[in-house]
Structure formats: C-alpha cells, structure tokens
Design a protein around this motif. Sequence first.
Motif, short mmCIF file in Angstrom:
data_model
loop_
_atom_site.label_atom_id
_atom_site.label_comp_id
_atom_site.label_asym_id
_atom_site.label_seq_id
_atom_site.Cartn_x
_atom_site.Cartn_y
_atom_site.Cartn_z
N ASP A 1 0.81 -1.22 0.00
CA ASP A 1 0.00 0.00 0.00
C ASP A 1 0.85 1.28 0.00
O ASP A 1 0.33 2.36 0.23
N ARG A 2 2.13 1.15 -0.32
CA ARG A 2 2.97 2.35 -0.37
C ARG A 2 2.70 3.15 -1.63
O ARG A 2 2.58 2.59 -2.71
N VAL A 3 2.54 4.43 -1.46
CA VAL A 3 2.40 5.36 -2.59
C VAL A 3 3.10 6.66 -2.22
O VAL A 3 3.21 7.01 -1.05
N LEU A 4 3.57 7.37 -3.21
CA LEU A 4 4.26 8.63 -2.98
C LEU A 4 3.26 9.76 -2.72
O LEU A 4 3.47 10.60 -1.87
N LEU A 5 2.18 9.77 -3.45
CA LEU A 5 1.21 10.85 -3.37
C LEU A 5 -0.02 10.43 -2.56
O LEU A 5 -0.41 9.26 -2.58
N VAL A 6 -0.65 11.38 -1.90
CA VAL A 6 -1.86 11.06 -1.13
C VAL A 6 -3.00 10.61 -2.04
O VAL A 6 -3.92 9.92 -1.61
N THR A 7 -2.91 10.97 -3.31
CA THR A 7 -3.95 10.57 -4.27
C THR A 7 -3.68 9.21 -4.90
O THR A 7 -4.43 8.75 -5.74
N GLY A 8 -2.61 8.55 -4.49
CA GLY A 8 -2.27 7.23 -5.02
C GLY A 8 -1.24 7.32 -6.13
O GLY A 8 -0.57 8.33 -6.30
N ASP A 9 -1.11 6.23 -6.86
CA ASP A 9 -0.15 6.18 -7.95
C ASP A 9 -0.55 7.13 -9.08
O ASP A 9 -1.71 7.55 -9.20
N ASN A 10 0.39 7.42 -9.93
CA ASN A 10 0.20 8.31 -11.07
C ASN A 10 -1.00 7.85 -11.91
O ASN A 10 -1.09 6.68 -12.27
N PRO A 11 -1.90 8.77 -12.24
CA PRO A 11 -3.07 8.40 -13.05
C PRO A 11 -2.71 7.77 -14.40
O PRO A 11 -3.46 6.95 -14.92
N MET A 12 -1.56 8.14 -14.96
CA MET A 12 -1.16 7.56 -16.24
C MET A 12 -0.88 6.07 -16.08
O MET A 12 -1.06 5.30 -17.03
N VAL A 13 -0.46 5.65 -14.91
CA VAL A 13 -0.22 4.24 -14.62
C VAL A 13 -1.54 3.56 -14.29
O VAL A 13 -1.91 2.55 -14.90
N ILE A 14 -2.27 4.12 -13.35
CA ILE A 14 -3.52 3.50 -12.89
C ILE A 14 -4.53 3.38 -14.03
O ILE A 14 -5.18 2.34 -14.19
N CYS A 15 -4.68 4.42 -14.81
CA CYS A 15 -5.69 4.41 -15.88
C CYS A 15 -5.27 3.56 -17.08
O CYS A 15 -6.10 3.25 -17.93
N SER A 16 -4.00 3.16 -17.15
CA SER A 16 -3.56 2.25 -18.20
C SER A 16 -3.91 0.80 -17.87
O SER A 16 -3.87 -0.06 -18.75
N CYS A 17 -4.24 0.55 -16.62
CA CYS A 17 -4.60 -0.81 -16.20
C CYS A 17 -6.11 -1.02 -16.34
O CYS A 17 -6.89 -0.22 -15.83
N HIS A 18 -6.48 -2.08 -17.01
CA HIS A 18 -7.88 -2.42 -17.14
C HIS A 18 -8.42 -3.05 -15.86
O HIS A 18 -9.62 -3.05 -15.62
#
Length: 160
Positions: free
Chosen positions: A115-132
């Motif tokens: 559950d480690r992430v750098l940002l309080v909003t989670g991982d970079n949206p470009m990474v998260i939104c690339s995952c189906h």
Amino acid sequence: MRKIEFARKPRAYLAAPLFNDMERDFNARIESSMAPLIDVFLPQRDGGLLTKLVASGMPLEEARQNVFKKDIDAIASSDVLIAVLDGRTVDEGVSFELGYAYALGKLCIGLKTDDRVLLVTGDNPMVICSCHLIVSSIDEIVDVIRSPREIAASGNRLAF
C-alpha cells in the motif's frame, strides 16, 4: 461486446522490477504460478539482464538495444501485460512497458501487493488508468487467467 478468443495458449508479458534477488524471486513466483495457464515472457530470463550481458563482454549500447528489442517484441506478441506496481513509485521500466502495451491495445493488469504510494492521491493516473484491472495478490492474477471474466477496456468489454 468484443470477445478475445485464443487459438493457442495465451501469452503474457510480466513487467516488473528485476534489479535484485528479491525482485527476481518474486517475479519467478508470479511466472511459476501462471505458467500452467499462460505462456509468460519473463524479461529477467527471456530478455536478458543488461548487467549480465555487459559482464559477458557485450558493448553497453549493443546490450541496451538487445534488451530493448527483445522486450518490445515480446510485448507486441503478448495478449496481456501483467504490471507489478509495488513500491512508493512504480518502476520506470514497468511504466514504459505498461504504456507501450496500452497503446498497442493489449489487456493490461496491474498487481499491487503493498500500500505504499508517494502521493496522497495514489499512484500516477497515467499508470492507474492504463490498467484495465488491478489486483492485490498473485492468487488473484491466477484467478483472472483461470476464470476469464469481462474487463472494461477502452469502451469495449474484453473477455479474457
């Protein structure tokens, strides 16, 4: 609805950090769990490690091109990309491989076991939104491959 059906055993590309024994052991565990169900390209085994190629005498630039070509060719011939998203930030090679696979229209599944992430909003949206789909364990990856389900992808429904 578009359904993907395979006349052969499906192929996966495992995008994951591979820079120490712990990472390579984790990747091998993922591959061995999926191997009965899907052919897995494991870059540390099938693409070559840059440091080993250079240590064996290959010039650095040739080794870079060798690794790059094998990996992008393997992504292009894969049906699905499994991306290990662990860590405070996602490995830059994994990020590239995920984006490349997404741009090619491949099914992209993220695996985030911590559950480690750098940002309080989670991982970079470009990474998260690339995952189906993003799962949280190796068992879940195996379940997805074993029991095809519909996964939303780019406005279509893909059954894997």
